[in-house]
Design a protein around this motif. Structure first.
Motif, mmCIF file in Angstrom:
data_model
loop_
_atom_site.group_PDB
_atom_site.id
_atom_site.type_symbol
_atom_site.label_atom_id
_atom_site.label_comp_id
_atom_site.label_asym_id
_atom_site.label_seq_id
_atom_site.Cartn_x
_atom_site.Cartn_y
_atom_site.Cartn_z
ATOM 1 N N SER A 7 11.715 49.197 -13.834
ATOM 2 C CA SER A 7 13.149 49.386 -13.588
ATOM 3 C C SER A 7 14.082 49.329 -14.782
ATOM 4 C CB SER A 7 13.321 48.147 -12.492
ATOM 5 O OG SER A 7 14.685 47.966 -12.330
ATOM 6 N N ARG A 8 13.655 48.327 -15.485
ATOM 7 C CA ARG A 8 14.846 48.312 -16.468
ATOM 8 C C ARG A 8 14.918 49.679 -17.479
ATOM 9 N NH1 ARG A 8 17.192 43.904 -17.252
ATOM 10 N NH2 ARG A 8 16.629 41.870 -16.384
ATOM 11 N N THR A 9 13.664 50.036 -17.738
ATOM 12 C CA THR A 9 13.587 51.396 -18.704
ATOM 13 C C THR A 9 14.426 52.638 -17.788
ATOM 14 O OG1 THR A 9 11.510 50.626 -19.525
ATOM 15 C CG2 THR A 9 12.110 53.000 -19.752
ATOM 16 N N PHE A 10 14.152 52.431 -16.601
ATOM 17 C CA PHE A 10 14.825 53.507 -15.800
ATOM 18 C C PHE A 10 16.471 53.258 -15.856
ATOM 19 C CE2 PHE A 10 16.931 54.776 -11.696
ATOM 20 C CZ PHE A 10 16.612 56.168 -11.603
ATOM 21 N N PHE A 11 16.959 52.109 -15.880
ATOM 22 C CA PHE A 11 18.451 51.700 -16.257
ATOM 23 C C PHE A 11 18.662 52.018 -17.614
ATOM 24 C CE2 PHE A 11 20.656 48.496 -18.404
ATOM 25 C CZ PHE A 11 21.881 48.826 -18.137
ATOM 26 N N CYS A 12 17.799 51.640 -18.645
ATOM 27 C CA CYS A 12 18.144 52.196 -20.160
ATOM 28 C C CYS A 12 18.105 53.493 -20.504
ATOM 29 C CB CYS A 12 16.794 51.635 -20.876
ATOM 30 S SG CYS A 12 17.070 49.778 -20.991
ATOM 31 N N ALA A 13 17.279 54.318 -19.567
ATOM 32 C CA ALA A 13 17.227 55.748 -19.999
ATOM 33 C C ALA A 13 18.600 56.455 -19.462
ATOM 34 C CB ALA A 13 16.093 56.342 -19.438
ATOM 35 N N ILE A 229 14.280 56.722 -28.778
ATOM 36 C CA ILE A 229 15.108 57.436 -27.707
ATOM 37 C C ILE A 229 15.699 58.724 -28.463
ATOM 38 C CG2 ILE A 229 17.426 57.435 -26.406
ATOM 39 C CD1 ILE A 229 17.158 54.519 -26.334
ATOM 40 N N TRP A 230 15.775 59.849 -27.375
ATOM 41 C CA TRP A 230 16.380 61.197 -28.235
ATOM 42 C C TRP A 230 17.300 61.545 -27.051
ATOM 43 C CZ3 TRP A 230 11.187 60.013 -28.793
ATOM 44 C CH2 TRP A 230 10.922 59.958 -30.267
ATOM 45 N N MET A 244 17.420 63.689 -21.887
ATOM 46 C CA MET A 244 17.330 62.216 -22.448
ATOM 47 C C MET A 244 15.926 61.924 -22.386
ATOM 48 S SD MET A 244 21.017 60.797 -21.514
ATOM 49 C CE MET A 244 20.889 61.071 -19.421
ATOM 50 N N ARG A 245 15.553 61.153 -23.431
ATOM 51 C CA ARG A 245 14.121 60.846 -23.316
ATOM 52 C C ARG A 245 13.963 59.327 -23.932
ATOM 53 N NH1 ARG A 245 10.099 65.186 -24.771
ATOM 54 N NH2 ARG A 245 10.603 65.700 -22.786
ATOM 55 N N ARG A 247 10.750 56.980 -24.998
ATOM 56 C CA ARG A 247 9.490 56.815 -25.356
ATOM 57 C C ARG A 247 9.110 55.402 -25.677
ATOM 58 N NH1 ARG A 247 7.219 61.186 -29.063
ATOM 59 N NH2 ARG A 247 7.661 62.745 -27.194
ATOM 60 N N LEU A 248 8.232 54.732 -24.697
ATOM 61 C CA LEU A 248 7.706 53.459 -25.161
ATOM 62 C C LEU A 248 6.245 53.173 -24.987
ATOM 63 C CD1 LEU A 248 10.118 51.565 -22.566
ATOM 64 C CD2 LEU A 248 10.671 52.119 -25.104
ATOM 65 N N PHE A 249 5.786 52.159 -25.582
ATOM 66 C CA PHE A 249 4.309 52.160 -25.652
ATOM 67 C C PHE A 249 3.431 52.384 -24.246
ATOM 68 C CE2 PHE A 249 5.443 48.053 -24.126
ATOM 69 C CZ PHE A 249 4.401 47.466 -23.399
ATOM 70 N N TRP A 250 3.959 52.049 -23.224
ATOM 71 C CA TRP A 250 3.502 52.247 -21.959
ATOM 72 C C TRP A 250 3.900 53.401 -21.263
ATOM 73 C CZ3 TRP A 250 7.000 53.059 -18.140
ATOM 74 C CH2 TRP A 250 8.172 52.431 -18.197
ATOM 75 N N GLY A 251 4.482 54.384 -21.628
ATOM 76 C CA GLY A 251 4.808 55.614 -21.137
ATOM 77 C C GLY A 251 6.143 56.138 -21.580
ATOM 78 N N THR A 252 6.712 57.222 -21.082
ATOM 79 C CA THR A 252 7.682 57.892 -21.403
ATOM 80 C C THR A 252 8.461 58.329 -19.974
ATOM 81 O OG1 THR A 252 6.890 59.154 -23.446
ATOM 82 C CG2 THR A 252 8.908 59.962 -22.483
ATOM 83 N N ILE A 253 9.955 57.984 -20.279
ATOM 84 C CA ILE A 253 10.854 58.384 -19.036
ATOM 85 C C ILE A 253 11.704 59.521 -19.725
ATOM 86 C CG2 ILE A 253 12.906 57.742 -17.670
ATOM 87 C CD1 ILE A 253 11.573 55.309 -17.054
ATOM 88 N N THR A 254 11.861 60.647 -19.022
ATOM 89 C CA THR A 254 12.740 61.808 -19.297
ATOM 90 C C THR A 254 13.845 62.273 -18.224
ATOM 91 O OG1 THR A 254 10.841 62.702 -20.432
ATOM 92 C CG2 THR A 254 12.474 64.080 -20.098
ATOM 93 N N PHE A 255 14.935 62.399 -18.675
ATOM 94 C CA PHE A 255 15.929 62.707 -17.777
ATOM 95 C C PHE A 255 16.330 64.266 -18.220
ATOM 96 C CE2 PHE A 255 16.413 58.715 -16.997
ATOM 97 C CZ PHE A 255 17.593 58.144 -16.059
#
Length: 263
Positions: A7-13, A229-230, A244-245, A247-255
């Motif tokens: 959830s927090r990474t969703f917000f952060c991305a 982050i990129w 926007m991406r 990339r953390l140790f447990w996975g990657t979130i990409t917009f």
């Protein structure tokens, strides 16, 4: 907890620079840079809506909608992010953000957040009082019924976590020429360096774009050993963020940009 991390990474991305805050950044010890003025001839959108799809690893995780609206000499920036599908069943998140900033100088005057993450519900308003060189945070936990009021010193014109991602579009973005921005959130004043790394062709559901890749970093290695982050901006006068991406140790979130409406 992994659910809270998602959830927090969703917000952060969504507001990619906010990963700096998510790592509990202390106030910068060295003087903050001045917020660079928009390049000559640049204008923020009068009315524009950007829609992004959000993927976590191989899963569709959510959607994000960003809306720009000109209000006199101010720009109102609104963002809504919601989880969908399997991620939504695992841990529901629905976050809303509003930023109000000066169109000519970029100075943020108010940054509001309404976050719903599982059972957690928090509303906050961060106001910049530049005449008094201070920021004022009012936060309320709607579940616990707790309220917080904090005032902190700021050196001058600042941008916020959400606006900073899009304010970078007003800069020249020349490969090899980095620039720094003073960013404020929840009483943390941070110097963020935007590293303009290179050009790249990006494919999104909306089409193929020639882009300039930028990596936001913080002084003193805030995201060291935490992730990267990129942001990919179109290689034209708009400098539209099409991807926007985080990339953390447990996975990657990409917009990825899926829609543009000018209205």
């Amino acid at each position: 907890m992994r659910k809270r991390t998602i959830s927090r990474t969703f917000f952060c991305a969504l507001s990619a620079l906010s990963l700096l805050h998510a790592q509990q950044t202390p106030p910068a010890a060295s003087p903050l840079p001045s917020l660079p003025a928009p390049r000559p001839g640049f204008s923020f959108p009068q009315n524009q809506t950007l829609t992004y799809s959000v993927d976590w690893r191989v899963f569709s995780a959510g959607t994000a909608v960003i809306h720009f609206e000109a209000v006199g000499d101010r720009e109102k920036l609104t963002a809504n992010a919601d989880t969908i599908g399997a991620i939504n069943l695992l841990f529901h998140a629905s976050d809303q953000f509003q930023s109000n900033f000066d169109r000519a100088r970029g100075c943020t005057y108010e940054f509001d957040k309404q976050t719903v993450e599982g059972r957690r519900k928090v509303n906050s308003t961060l106001r910049m009082e530049y005449a008094q060189f201070k920021s004022i945070l009012d936060e309320k936990n709607l579940v616990a019924g707790q309220a917080k009021h904090v005032e902190s010193a700021i050196p001058g014109c600042m941008t916020d976590l959400l606006t900073g991602v899009f304010y970078a579009s007003s800069q020249p973005l020349e490969v090899g020429h980095n620039f720094a921005m003073p960013v404020v959130d929840a009483m943390h004043n941070v110097s963020v360096t935007m590293k303009v790394e290179g050009r790249e062709v990006i494919k999104t559901p909306l089409g193929t774009f020639k882009t300039i890749r930028v990596q936001p970093t913080a002084d003193a290695g805030v995201v060291k050993n935490r992730g990267n982050i990129w942001i990919w901006y179109t290689d034209d006068d708009r400098h539209l963020p099409v991807q926007m991406r985080a990339r953390l140790f447990w996975g990657t979130i990409t917009f990825r940009l899926t829609g543009i409406e000018n209205k």
